[in-house]
Design an enzyme around this catalytic site. Sequence first.
Site, PDB file in Angstrom:
ATOM      1  N   GLY B  71       0.043  -0.377   9.291  1.00  0.00           N
ATOM      2  CA  GLY B  71       1.482  -0.587   9.332  1.00  0.00           C
ATOM      3  C   GLY B  71       2.205   0.750   9.301  1.00  0.00           C
ATOM      4  O   GLY B  71       3.230   0.937   9.952  1.00  0.00           O
ATOM      5  N   CYS B 325       4.403   7.217 -14.064  1.00  0.00           N
ATOM      6  CA  CYS B 325       4.459   8.289 -15.053  1.00  0.00           C
ATOM      7  C   CYS B 325       3.326   9.233 -14.739  1.00  0.00           C
ATOM      8  O   CYS B 325       2.252   9.148 -15.275  1.00  0.00           O
ATOM      9  CB  CYS B 325       4.316   7.729 -16.467  1.00  0.00           C
ATOM     10  SG  CYS B 325       3.947   8.963 -17.715  1.00  0.00           S
TER      11      CYS B 325
END
Lengths: 144, 385
Positions: B71, B325
């Site tokens: 994609g 994070c």
Amino acid sequence: MNNMYNEIVMDHFMNPRNVGEIENADGIGMYGSPVCGDMTSVYIKVDNDRITDAKFKTFGCGSAIASSSIATELMKGKTIDEVLAITTKQIVSELGGLPDAKVHCSVLARHAIKSAIYDYAQKTGKTYAGLAGFNPDADEDDDE
Amino acid sequence: MKQVYLDYSATTPVKKEVLEEMIPFFSENFGNPSSAYTIGYKSRGAVDLARQRVASLVGAKEKEIFFTSSGTEANNWAIFGVCDAMKDKGNHIITTKIEHPAVLNHCEFLEKRGYKVTYLDVQKDGIVDPKALEDAITKDVILISIMLINNEIGTIQPLKELCQIAKKHNILFHTDAVQALGNIPLDVKELGIDLMSISAHKIYGPKGVGALYIKDGVKISNFMHGGSQEHAKRAGTENLTGIVGFGKAAEIAKEHLMEHIDRLTELRDYFIDRVMLKIPNVALNGHRSLRHPGNANLRFDYIEGESMLLFLDVKGISVSTGSACASEETTPSHVLTALQIPIEQIHSSVRFTLGDFTTMEDLDYTIEELAVIVEKLRQISPISK
């Protein structure tokens, strides 16, 4: 086990030691903010310059929680000077290592601990060599 | 331990029927589709059949489907190909702030090369305001690229209306439909799309194969240069097994589309309702009903998403978060940021995406574990009330 963290880290994450707050704490320290993605508060009891009890609360990822847990374990029973000498390297090594991208999480715990001692020093008028130049509100990103 | 996979928007397992159809094309019928002998013809036939099946799933003509490696490649090709082919007509692209990085990062790449890009805001429910698109159009706009379904929050855009605006101004319209394929009824002619990116591995096909739909007559430059594969528009020996798998997955998706949508919608609504009933201070990100049938993006106040992900993983449950994070500053999701959700709540968001192998028992198990985990993490949290 989770392949991102070792067993010590996972143990301290899933069964964190010293979680909570201390009523009538002798010193309270806070670092970080939910906006930054992590925040820790540390509460200490002090007797004759020795940490007799420590508790913490953390908003953050697994390594932030584990670092706070082990750091509070490390400081209990130690003198304030000894606690101020604890480095982030020591916190990481006690945890058996953290992934590179997560090492900065140990800074959070150390800074909050220093802030709690700073608060204690402010309240009692005491001075500690390990606090020289320390600003509880400053961003800390050095790793010694 | 029980394993519950709730990350179908990341990828899906290859269905058995798909794998079975692929296997002969590894070692037996391995011929190059471009070769002019029997085993080459066999491969050519398999690629043609796959093209027909993929085309049929989206209402396209066979010759309008061009297989790619992903994609991402389809998105890159569509944007680069239009910009290059239309470079004498203008240099302005309109897209949105919530696109997949495969679109956003290509737009940034073009910006550094002198193109102008407008990143449209979305409304708080994640929907693009058609008027905002209309207002952003200038005479230099050569391409509008807006995703059909967002990968994080599952929001379905009013594409028909957006395409009509593009058509009115004679501007090409591209959509990243990777998350939409096989999850909503999708007809390129009915919607009026000029270019559309799709991928096999989100519909129970293999990884490493995607396609770009290029409406007959739309001129775009090539992105991959080489041999004359894919009507000389996309060079490179065909990923034969992958394309065969894509075709079979598309056939299955078409055959069971409504059943798939109904079942997932019911499971999703059950999950969202139960979680919000059982756990206090939970909210849904994105529009409630204009939504991917399997997407539940929820935020759990006072706790951080990654710690939830880790805890759920220990319980055998796979989910994802929008924030990572991984550096000094945790980077909040660009999609949730565009919804104007407060940053601390973005850090508290977790995406659950359901699929064909998700069962009611899986969800009950997840809800039960989730309630315990949220309670535990809130006890640790300094901002919990």
